[in-house]
Scaffold this motif. Sequence first.
Motif, PDB file in Angstrom:
ATOM      1  N   PRO A 225      -9.553  -0.317  25.301  1.00  0.00           N
ATOM      2  CA  PRO A 225      -8.690  -0.926  26.311  1.00  0.00           C
ATOM      3  C   PRO A 225      -7.224  -0.614  26.080  1.00  0.00           C
ATOM      4  N   ALA A 226      -6.464  -0.620  27.145  1.00  0.00           N
ATOM      5  CA  ALA A 226      -5.019  -0.454  27.051  1.00  0.00           C
ATOM      6  C   ALA A 226      -4.401  -1.732  26.493  1.00  0.00           C
ATOM      7  N   PRO A 227      -3.139  -1.686  26.083  1.00  0.00           N
ATOM      8  CA  PRO A 227      -2.460  -2.917  25.650  1.00  0.00           C
ATOM      9  C   PRO A 227      -2.541  -4.002  26.717  1.00  0.00           C
ATOM     10  N   SER A 228      -2.513  -5.235  26.280  1.00  0.00           N
ATOM     11  CA  SER A 228      -2.783  -6.381  27.147  1.00  0.00           C
ATOM     12  C   SER A 228      -1.910  -6.403  28.400  1.00  0.00           C
ATOM     13  N   ARG A 229      -0.607  -6.190  28.243  1.00  0.00           N
ATOM     14  CA  ARG A 229       0.289  -6.266  29.399  1.00  0.00           C
ATOM     15  C   ARG A 229      -0.058  -5.207  30.441  1.00  0.00           C
ATOM     16  N   LEU A 230      -0.415  -4.019  29.985  1.00  0.00           N
ATOM     17  CA  LEU A 230      -0.776  -2.953  30.919  1.00  0.00           C
ATOM     18  C   LEU A 230      -2.097  -3.248  31.610  1.00  0.00           C
ATOM     19  N   ARG A 231      -3.028  -3.867  30.888  1.00  0.00           N
ATOM     20  CA  ARG A 231      -4.298  -4.231  31.514  1.00  0.00           C
ATOM     21  C   ARG A 231      -4.087  -5.221  32.643  1.00  0.00           C
ATOM     22  N   ILE A 232      -3.217  -6.181  32.421  1.00  0.00           N
ATOM     23  CA  ILE A 232      -2.985  -7.212  33.435  1.00  0.00           C
ATOM     24  C   ILE A 232      -2.326  -6.617  34.677  1.00  0.00           C
ATOM     25  N   THR A 233      -1.285  -5.841  34.475  1.00  0.00           N
ATOM     26  CA  THR A 233      -0.592  -5.276  35.639  1.00  0.00           C
ATOM     27  C   THR A 233      -1.482  -4.263  36.366  1.00  0.00           C
ATOM     28  N   ALA A 234      -2.313  -3.539  35.615  1.00  0.00           N
ATOM     29  CA  ALA A 234      -3.231  -2.607  36.261  1.00  0.00           C
ATOM     30  C   ALA A 234      -4.232  -3.360  37.138  1.00  0.00           C
ATOM     31  N   LEU A 235      -4.646  -4.547  36.691  1.00  0.00           N
ATOM     32  CA  LEU A 235      -5.587  -5.349  37.478  1.00  0.00           C
ATOM     33  C   LEU A 235      -4.954  -5.928  38.744  1.00  0.00           C
ATOM     34  N   ILE A 236      -3.652  -6.129  38.721  1.00  0.00           N
ATOM     35  CA  ILE A 236      -2.969  -6.693  39.888  1.00  0.00           C
ATOM     36  C   ILE A 236      -2.850  -5.664  41.011  1.00  0.00           C
ATOM     37  N   LEU A 237      -2.754  -4.393  40.654  1.00  0.00           N
ATOM     38  CA  LEU A 237      -2.491  -3.356  41.654  1.00  0.00           C
ATOM     39  C   LEU A 237      -3.567  -3.245  42.741  1.00  0.00           C
ATOM     40  N   PRO A 238      -4.874  -3.171  42.418  1.00  0.00           N
ATOM     41  CA  PRO A 238      -5.860  -3.023  43.505  1.00  0.00           C
ATOM     42  C   PRO A 238      -5.862  -4.168  44.516  1.00  0.00           C
ATOM     43  N   PRO A 239      -5.815  -5.451  44.107  1.00  0.00           N
ATOM     44  CA  PRO A 239      -5.738  -6.513  45.122  1.00  0.00           C
ATOM     45  C   PRO A 239      -4.485  -6.410  45.995  1.00  0.00           C
ATOM     46  N   LEU A 240      -3.381  -5.967  45.394  1.00  0.00           N
ATOM     47  CA  LEU A 240      -2.155  -5.820  46.169  1.00  0.00           C
ATOM     48  C   LEU A 240      -2.296  -4.680  47.183  1.00  0.00           C
ATOM     49  N   VAL A 241      -2.968  -3.597  46.783  1.00  0.00           N
ATOM     50  CA  VAL A 241      -3.232  -2.506  47.726  1.00  0.00           C
ATOM     51  C   VAL A 241      -4.130  -2.998  48.858  1.00  0.00           C
TER      52      VAL A 241
ATOM     53  N   GLY B 227      -4.165   8.477  28.333  1.00  0.00           N
ATOM     54  CA  GLY B 227      -4.702   8.491  29.682  1.00  0.00           C
ATOM     55  C   GLY B 227      -4.158   7.353  30.527  1.00  0.00           C
ATOM     56  N   THR B 228      -3.903   6.216  29.902  1.00  0.00           N
ATOM     57  CA  THR B 228      -3.336   5.078  30.630  1.00  0.00           C
ATOM     58  C   THR B 228      -2.000   5.445  31.254  1.00  0.00           C
ATOM     59  N   ALA B 229      -1.130   6.084  30.474  1.00  0.00           N
ATOM     60  CA  ALA B 229       0.177   6.482  30.982  1.00  0.00           C
ATOM     61  C   ALA B 229       0.035   7.506  32.106  1.00  0.00           C
ATOM     62  N   ARG B 230      -0.861   8.458  31.928  1.00  0.00           N
ATOM     63  CA  ARG B 230      -1.038   9.489  32.966  1.00  0.00           C
ATOM     64  C   ARG B 230      -1.579   8.877  34.254  1.00  0.00           C
ATOM     65  N   ARG B 231      -2.537   7.972  34.122  1.00  0.00           N
ATOM     66  CA  ARG B 231      -3.080   7.334  35.324  1.00  0.00           C
ATOM     67  C   ARG B 231      -2.029   6.465  36.009  1.00  0.00           C
ATOM     68  N   ALA B 232      -1.244   5.734  35.224  1.00  0.00           N
ATOM     69  CA  ALA B 232      -0.207   4.882  35.802  1.00  0.00           C
ATOM     70  C   ALA B 232       0.815   5.711  36.570  1.00  0.00           C
ATOM     71  N   LEU B 233       1.181   6.862  36.004  1.00  0.00           N
ATOM     72  CA  LEU B 233       2.108   7.753  36.698  1.00  0.00           C
ATOM     73  C   LEU B 233       1.500   8.297  37.987  1.00  0.00           C
ATOM     74  N   ALA B 234       0.217   8.630  37.937  1.00  0.00           N
ATOM     75  CA  ALA B 234      -0.451   9.141  39.139  1.00  0.00           C
ATOM     76  C   ALA B 234      -0.490   8.082  40.233  1.00  0.00           C
ATOM     77  N   VAL B 235      -0.812   6.840  39.860  1.00  0.00           N
ATOM     78  CA  VAL B 235      -0.853   5.757  40.846  1.00  0.00           C
ATOM     79  C   VAL B 235       0.533   5.543  41.449  1.00  0.00           C
ATOM     80  N   ALA B 236       1.564   5.518  40.601  1.00  0.00           N
ATOM     81  CA  ALA B 236       2.930   5.335  41.097  1.00  0.00           C
ATOM     82  C   ALA B 236       3.321   6.461  42.049  1.00  0.00           C
ATOM     83  N   GLY B 237       2.952   7.695  41.700  1.00  0.00           N
ATOM     84  CA  GLY B 237       3.266   8.821  42.574  1.00  0.00           C
ATOM     85  C   GLY B 237       2.569   8.716  43.917  1.00  0.00           C
TER      86      GLY B 237
END
Length: 366
Positions: free
Chosen positions: A189-205, A288-298
């Motif tokens: 798993p990614a660090p806790s803070r990143l896991r939480i914010t990553a989980l927030i993104l799909p419901p917001l989308v 991979g977490t950083a790369r995926r986060a950058l891809a989502v932001a882009g």
Amino acid sequence: MSAIPDRTSGAVRLWLAVVAALVIAMVAVGGATRLTGSGLSITEWRPVTGAIPPLSDADWAAEFAKYRDTPQYNILNQGMGLSAFKVLYGWEWGHRFLGRLLGLVFFLPLIVFWWKGMIRRRLGWGLLGLGLLGGLQGAIGWIMVASGLQPGMTAVAPLKLALHLTTASLILALLVWLAAGERPSVLAPAPSRLRITALILPPLVLAQIFLGGLVAGSHAGLVYNTWPDMDGVMIPAAEHLFAVTPWIENFVDNHLLVQFDHRVVAYLLLTLALLHAADAVSSARGTGTARRALAVAGLVLSQAGLGIATLLLAVPLWAALAHQVLAMIVLTAATLHARLSQGIGSGAATRAAPSQSYAGLATRGA
């Protein structure tokens, strides 16, 4: 967790990916159906016999006669010829055909895989829930069409359109989530803070897609075609945002508030995606977490730019379709990122602390 060979897991993931691609295709065809005004051309819900289109001149004449009894024809398309009707009918029939094909591609392999013991129990229950949700989606689709056949209506009800689109999007997100969970290798798993914010993104989308459905259904994108202001103001006055009585109906029927809500959530989504990407690059650089986060932001940034262009151009067909399809791609990427960030495999959640196991797996594309 039951031991299932990697090749079996790969077959299931490939099947789920094909189903997800069909969902995206159906959303795209559904968008074209709406934008061409074709959604009310088939006036009956015949789940089985409706799979066969009109094959003779008599069949076409009968279908055209049913359409000529609709308010849309009498108000908007009076005098339309049979050849033009066939184009409308083709879009709607294609959309429904894709729905039937999607059902077959989902349920037939599901039965085979389950019979052969290729599906884990937890995944099986999730897939059964998806099947029920798909059936509900079909019912919502007909309820939506029926709303546009009521006296005085020339299009479907915006709220029902938004629900139909959002349910399809939810099905897509769940497919991606389940497929990602079938990855055979262990992923920390990614660090806790990143896991939480990553989980927030799909419901917001998903929330943004719902609001986009309201904009599309109410044609709110055809007004206030300026940016970043709304015809000269950044934040409209409350008396204009809530001009409709009762006030709750403003969220569906007031073009100003409908579009304003869509803009505000877009800003919120973009801000969160960019902050999340910056945080991932800072705290999990090279993973991979950083790369995926950058891809989502882009992707979110690209979607925002496309949305602005669609608004400024007064919603041309190509831009509106691209905006809708890109929304599905954003949702797919955000859901995949959220699922993988939680960790995959028995060791991800039960062994060492996330920070320790994460560092050890970073070089393997965590």
